[in-house]
Design a protein around this motif. Structure first.
Motif, PDB file in Angstrom:
ATOM      1  N   LEU A 275      48.339  60.222  49.316  1.00 12.94           N
ATOM      2  CA  LEU A 275      48.028  61.644  49.506  1.00 12.94           C
ATOM      3  C   LEU A 275      49.314  62.474  49.520  1.00 12.94           C
ATOM      4  O   LEU A 275      49.423  63.490  48.820  1.00 12.94           O
ATOM      5  N   ALA A 276      50.290  62.034  50.316  1.00 20.02           N
ATOM      6  CA  ALA A 276      51.551  62.765  50.407  1.00 20.02           C
ATOM      7  C   ALA A 276      52.276  62.786  49.056  1.00 20.02           C
ATOM      8  O   ALA A 276      52.808  63.830  48.639  1.00 20.02           O
ATOM      9  N   GLU A 277      52.276  61.655  48.361  1.00 21.63           N
ATOM     10  CA  GLU A 277      52.988  61.573  47.078  1.00 21.63           C
ATOM     11  C   GLU A 277      52.260  62.375  45.999  1.00 21.63           C
ATOM     12  O   GLU A 277      52.900  63.018  45.154  1.00 21.63           O
ATOM     13  N   GLY A 278      50.933  62.358  46.025  1.00 21.64           N
ATOM     14  CA  GLY A 278      50.166  63.135  45.046  1.00 21.64           C
ATOM     15  C   GLY A 278      50.360  64.622  45.232  1.00 21.64           C
ATOM     16  O   GLY A 278      50.514  65.378  44.261  1.00 21.64           O
ATOM     17  N   ALA A 279      50.370  65.066  46.494  1.00 23.85           N
ATOM     18  CA  ALA A 279      50.612  66.486  46.764  1.00 23.85           C
ATOM     19  C   ALA A 279      52.012  66.887  46.315  1.00 23.85           C
ATOM     20  O   ALA A 279      52.215  67.991  45.775  1.00 23.85           O
ATOM     21  N   ALA A 280      52.983  65.990  46.499  1.00 22.17           N
ATOM     22  CA  ALA A 280      54.358  66.279  46.094  1.00 22.17           C
ATOM     23  C   ALA A 280      54.454  66.452  44.560  1.00 22.17           C
ATOM     24  O   ALA A 280      55.185  67.316  44.065  1.00 22.17           O
ATOM     25  N   ILE A 281      53.700  65.641  43.824  1.00 22.15           N
ATOM     26  CA  ILE A 281      53.687  65.756  42.358  1.00 22.15           C
ATOM     27  C   ILE A 281      53.212  67.148  41.954  1.00 22.15           C
ATOM     28  O   ILE A 281      53.837  67.822  41.118  1.00 22.15           O
ATOM     29  N   VAL A 282      52.093  67.586  42.556  1.00 18.04           N
ATOM     30  CA  VAL A 282      51.529  68.890  42.159  1.00 18.04           C
ATOM     31  C   VAL A 282      52.433  70.029  42.618  1.00 18.04           C
ATOM     32  O   VAL A 282      52.587  71.029  41.918  1.00 18.04           O
ATOM     33  N   ARG A 283      53.077  69.881  43.781  1.00 19.37           N
ATOM     34  CA  ARG A 283      54.024  70.911  44.224  1.00 19.37           C
ATOM     35  C   ARG A 283      55.162  71.084  43.212  1.00 19.37           C
ATOM     36  O   ARG A 283      55.555  72.211  42.899  1.00 19.37           O
ATOM     37  N   ARG A 284      55.661  69.956  42.705  1.00 20.13           N
ATOM     38  CA  ARG A 284      56.752  70.042  41.716  1.00 20.13           C
ATOM     39  C   ARG A 284      56.267  70.726  40.455  1.00 20.13           C
ATOM     40  O   ARG A 284      56.992  71.541  39.854  1.00 20.13           O
TER      41      ARG A 284
END
Length: 347
Positions: free
Chosen positions: A334-343
């Motif tokens: 969840l944390a890594e997926g959100a980070a992808i979309v933030r980038r």
């Protein structure tokens, strides 16, 4: 001092798996119902050491959420036999020693407390829980309470003889508790209201009224969480909510919905254009641990209907019934997926 949340903040719905040394998970799974009355036999630690053991388990939950990279964390609900009974059974007016038997949300016989007098909160119930969480993390901290509508549906009323009056009495107790939790350091207060969609006719009559009363005088971020039930208890889920657009009129800042497992049509989110959406992007019914890219794809699907400024990412529901390793892996994704979309959004 709590740190500010980023764009597309990650959070949890509430519960995290309790350690096997703390609870007998076989009893939880064997019952296949969420307890409404006391289930003392679940605890593996003697009464005189239980609070200390629950504190230790809470520290594990806090550290797991922090290690996974979650922005807004809870105490994992380590002290609770269920999401609702810790609060529900601490109130005056409730007979818990002589329960009634009713048909639960899934049609199973379920012992529930009887309301035999005025519902009143004697003292704060979860205040120490919140103080402990606040003292042991620098992340934004959330705590959950059962909502008044759901509380009224999980009891047999032998006093008020009026469904709405019962719900409003529970709302008064929840409001007093929520204000104390805010004073104890809660950044976010969430009301769990799964019964809104299970009893839509009553919900349409007085569900929002009860929620608004429960949130009266509660400053800051407030959430109403709806779901179809724990994945371990409910495997077949509808693809739409029977009660959702009405929450546009609620005082809650955020509406939390289960979307991943039921493959919800996210077009319904347009009915809540005045709310921040806490979107379920982890399927807790699947033994598979999502990849970061799978989570990112679900977040992108949400962004087609809700701007990033109004989207919070979360699991579908509480993680109480999952193995700890799987729960941690899903939160990390969840944390890594959100980070992808933030980038991607930062471009």
């Amino acid at each position: 001092m709590s740190t500010a949340a980023p764009l597309l903040p990650t959070t949890v719905v509430g519960s995290y798996p309790q350690p096997d040394w703390l609870v007998d998970r076989n009893i939880l799974v064997k019952n296949n119902v969420v307890p409404r009355v006391r289930l003392k036999e679940i605890w593996r630690v003697p009464e005189d050491a239980l609070e200390q053991a629950q504190d230790d388990a809470t520290l594990i939950a806090i550290r797991d959420m922090e290690r996974a990279g979650i922005d807004i964390i809870t105490d994992g609900e380590m002290r609770r036999e269920s999401y609702s009974n810790r609060f529900a059974l601490a109130l005056d007016g409730v007979d818990v020693d002589n329960p009634a038997i009713v048909s639960g949300r899934m049609g199973k016989p379920t012992p529930v407390p009887r309301v035999v007098g005025p519902i009143r909160r004697r003292e704060p119930v979860e205040k120490r829980d919140m103080e402990f969480l606040h003292a042991n993390t620098d992340r934004l901290a959330k705590i959950t309470l059962p909502g008044p509508f759901t509380l009224s549906m999980q009891a047999v009323d032998e006093y008020y003889r009026d469904e709405e009056a019962l719900a409003m009495a529970y709302a008064e107790a929840v409001a007093a508790e929520a204000r104390d939790l805010k004073a104890a350091g809660a950044d976010v207060i969430q009301l769990d209201e799964p019964w809104l969609q299970a009893r839509p006719e009553q919900a349409k009559r007085y569900g929002v009224k009860a929620i608004n009363r429960a949130l009266e005088g509660v400053a800051g971020t407030t959430v109403v969480h709806l779901c179809f039930g724990y994945a371990a208890v409910v495997s077949e889920k509808p693809s739409g909510y029977s009660f959702l657009p009405q929450l546009a009129d609620s005082a809650a800042v955020q509406i939390s919905i289960e979307a991943a497992q039921p493959k919800l049509d996210l077009g319904i989110l347009q009915d809540l254009s005045n709310k921040t959406i806490m979107l379920g992007v982890l399927d807790l019914g699947s033994k598979e641990v999502e990849t970061a890219e799978m989570v990112a794809a679900r977040i992108r699907a949400g962004l087609r209907h809700v701007p990033a400024e109004r989207l919070v990412t979360a699991p579908d529901c509480g993680m109480k019934y999952l193995p700890r390793e799987r729960a941690f892996g899903k939160l990390k994704a969840l944390a890594e997926g959100a980070a992808i979309v933030r980038r991607e959004l930062a471009g």
